[in-house]
Design an enzyme around this catalytic site. Structure first.
Site, PDB file in Angstrom:
ATOM      1  N   TYR A 142     -23.056 -70.141  73.872  1.00  0.00           N
ATOM      2  CA  TYR A 142     -22.111 -70.623  72.859  1.00  0.00           C
ATOM      3  C   TYR A 142     -21.297 -69.444  72.358  1.00  0.00           C
ATOM      4  O   TYR A 142     -21.854 -68.416  71.971  1.00  0.00           O
ATOM      5  CB  TYR A 142     -22.883 -71.263  71.701  1.00  0.00           C
ATOM      6  CG  TYR A 142     -22.011 -71.722  70.551  1.00  0.00           C
ATOM      7  CD1 TYR A 142     -21.163 -72.821  70.697  1.00  0.00           C
ATOM      8  CD2 TYR A 142     -22.052 -71.079  69.316  1.00  0.00           C
ATOM      9  CE1 TYR A 142     -20.377 -73.260  69.648  1.00  0.00           C
ATOM     10  CE2 TYR A 142     -21.264 -71.512  68.260  1.00  0.00           C
ATOM     11  CZ  TYR A 142     -20.432 -72.597  68.430  1.00  0.00           C
ATOM     12  OH  TYR A 142     -19.657 -73.025  67.387  1.00  0.00           O
ATOM     13  N   ASP A 242     -20.325 -60.966  74.319  1.00  0.00           N
ATOM     14  CA  ASP A 242     -20.371 -61.645  73.027  1.00  0.00           C
ATOM     15  C   ASP A 242     -21.661 -61.223  72.326  1.00  0.00           C
ATOM     16  O   ASP A 242     -22.723 -61.789  72.537  1.00  0.00           O
ATOM     17  CB  ASP A 242     -20.327 -63.163  73.220  1.00  0.00           C
ATOM     18  CG  ASP A 242     -20.405 -63.933  71.908  1.00  0.00           C
ATOM     19  OD1 ASP A 242     -20.604 -63.290  70.855  1.00  0.00           O
ATOM     20  OD2 ASP A 242     -20.277 -65.165  71.934  1.00  0.00           O
ATOM     21  N   LYS A 270     -22.011 -61.547  62.249  1.00  0.00           N
ATOM     22  CA  LYS A 270     -23.312 -61.714  61.605  1.00  0.00           C
ATOM     23  C   LYS A 270     -23.808 -60.452  60.907  1.00  0.00           C
ATOM     24  O   LYS A 270     -23.429 -60.177  59.782  1.00  0.00           O
ATOM     25  CB  LYS A 270     -24.319 -62.280  62.602  1.00  0.00           C
ATOM     26  CG  LYS A 270     -23.926 -63.677  63.098  1.00  0.00           C
ATOM     27  CD  LYS A 270     -25.004 -64.315  63.943  1.00  0.00           C
ATOM     28  CE  LYS A 270     -24.570 -65.653  64.516  1.00  0.00           C
ATOM     29  NZ  LYS A 270     -24.444 -66.725  63.534  1.00  0.00           N
TER      30      LYS A 270
END
Length: 432
Positions: A142, A242, A270
């Protein structure tokens, strides 16, 4: 009636599904989401004032614990001079310098507000740099909710996805965009070699979760990583790591520092914001120079690099850079996984575990999976039951079998022991 039930019923009247991010709705596991009222260290409290040990930590960012006093103080100080300027600040430079120092493959970096912004911007940049359209992603990974990435995607989408080959995982995604996205199995060397041999000169970029966390925790093989790096070099394609989830979470230099791979572009998020909405993408100077105002690849954001998020990020990166931080975090996470595995074995439950740094995965299967297909063959029903048994014991796991879990530096021995004791009780009650 639980206050969580009251709030969930109320939320559904004005918020689609009652939540602002789908996996929070407990659709895979069933039941009522817990509405959080406060959090501190490794704990949060719900609307009924029940305390839980948190093992998602805001899906990764809270690596130094909830409401860390140093981070809170940095945020307060920044907020006193306003939340946003829409103009450059010295703090942005300091954060960019810190990222470039910690992640050697990143020579220049652009700050944005979310992981989705980072990945979609990196892909646009890769296409602008190469003059090509096709991108490769991997099944179960994702990379945010940009249209061209919602093809056989992981995370919460695995609950809703159409299993049709190369079908969009979301409504509203045009097939015209999907045709430029090739989806390959994770850890399949032959598949990526075959695609590059057939159409390597059309491939703008390969985007990869270097340690997958959105189909549970799946580690790549060395052969898989080496093949991707060699092929992207050979055909002039851009390799995008990613690391929104893994960056500063599995190691100070991210997954790439553990794997010995230098990607062309890296996406971060994050942990780098300490829980505030901030992310980044960066990489080779030659590629980054194609961004406006230097080049013709446009990307912009009013809140990009806002001073409050930058302050939280700088302080968080400072804390995790201290001597021994990742050794301790890694040790505690390994201790947690080993303890849970021991309790499962005692109850004769097929159970496998894995972890890297402060990130972990567990699976109701005999072996650790290496692909999305393997994850789907684990005992999802056992996970659902285990999730609720652990919730009853005051341990909050990700409400999906397709999500990795996270620890923090505040998950000390007492907290780890409490989780393992809860798991012991849960395994004894499990119908597996």
């Amino acid at each position: 009636m639980s206050q969580n039930d009251v709030l969930f019923e109320r939320a559904q009247k004005t918020i689609p599904g009652g939540v602002n991010s789908p996996v929070r709705a407990f659709r895979q596991v069933g039941g009522t989401p817990r509405f959080v009222t406060k959090a501190q260290g490794p704990y949060f409290w719900d609307a009924d004032n029940k305390r839980y040990i948190d093992l998602i930590m805001s899906w990764g960012p809270m690596i130094v614990g909830h409401a860390n006093p140093e981070v809170v103080e940095a945020v307060k100080k920044a907020a006193e001079t306003s939340f946003s300027y829409g103009a450059p600040t010295e703090g942005e430079i300091e954060l960019a310098e810190r990222i470039c120092a910690l992640v050697p493959s990143v020579e220049q970096v652009r700050l944005v507000s979310s992981g989705t912004e980072a990945t979609m911007s990196a892909l646009r940049l890769a296409r602008g740099y190469t003059g090509r359209d096709v991108i490769i992603k991997f099944e179960g990974c994702y990379h945010g909710h940009a249209d061209s990435l919602l093809v056989k995607a992981g995370s919460g989408l695995l609950t809703f996805a159409d299993s049709t080959q190369n079908a969009p995982s979301s409504g509203g995604v045009p097939q015209d965009l999907v045709k430029h996205t090739l989806v390959l199995p994770y850890n399949d060397v032959e598949a990526i070699e075959a695609v590059f041999k057939k159409q390597g000169d059309q491939i703008a970029a390969v985007i990869l979760e270097p340690i997958a966390g959105n189909m549970n925790l799946i580690q790549p093989s060395k052969a898989f990583l080496n093949a991707i790096r060699a092929l992207t070099n050979q055909y002039g394609s851009v390799l995008i790591y990613d690391e929104v989830m893994t960056g500063f979470r599995v190691a100070l230099g991210g997954a790439q520092s553990l794997q010995g791979i230098q990607p062309d572009l890296t996406c971060l998020g994050k942990v780098m914001g300490g829980g505030m909405p901030i992310a980044a993408f960066g990489g080779k100077r030659e590629i980054m120079s194609k961004l406006a105002p230097l080049g013709n690849v446009y990307q912009a954001g009013t809140l990009s690099g806002n001073p409050v998020a930058v302050a939280a990020g700088l302080k968080t990166l400072e804390i995790i850079s201290r001597a021994g931080f990742f050794e301790y975090l890694t040790s505690q996470t390994q201790k947690l996984m080993a303890g849970m595995k021991q309790m499962a074995d005692k109850a004769n439950i097929p159970f496998a575990v894995d972890s890297v740094g402060g990130m972990f995965g567990f699976y109701f299967s005999k072996e650790v999976p290496s692909s999305y297909e393997a994850v789907t063959k684990t005992n999802i029903e056992a996970f659902k039951q285990f999730f609720h048994l652990m919730l009853d014991e005051g341990v909050y796991l990700a409400p999906s079998a397709y999500e990795a879990g996270f620890t923090s530096m505040t998950h000390d021995d007492a907290v780890i022991s409490a989780i393992i004791a809860a798991a012991d009780k849960a395994f004894q009650k499990l119908d597996a």
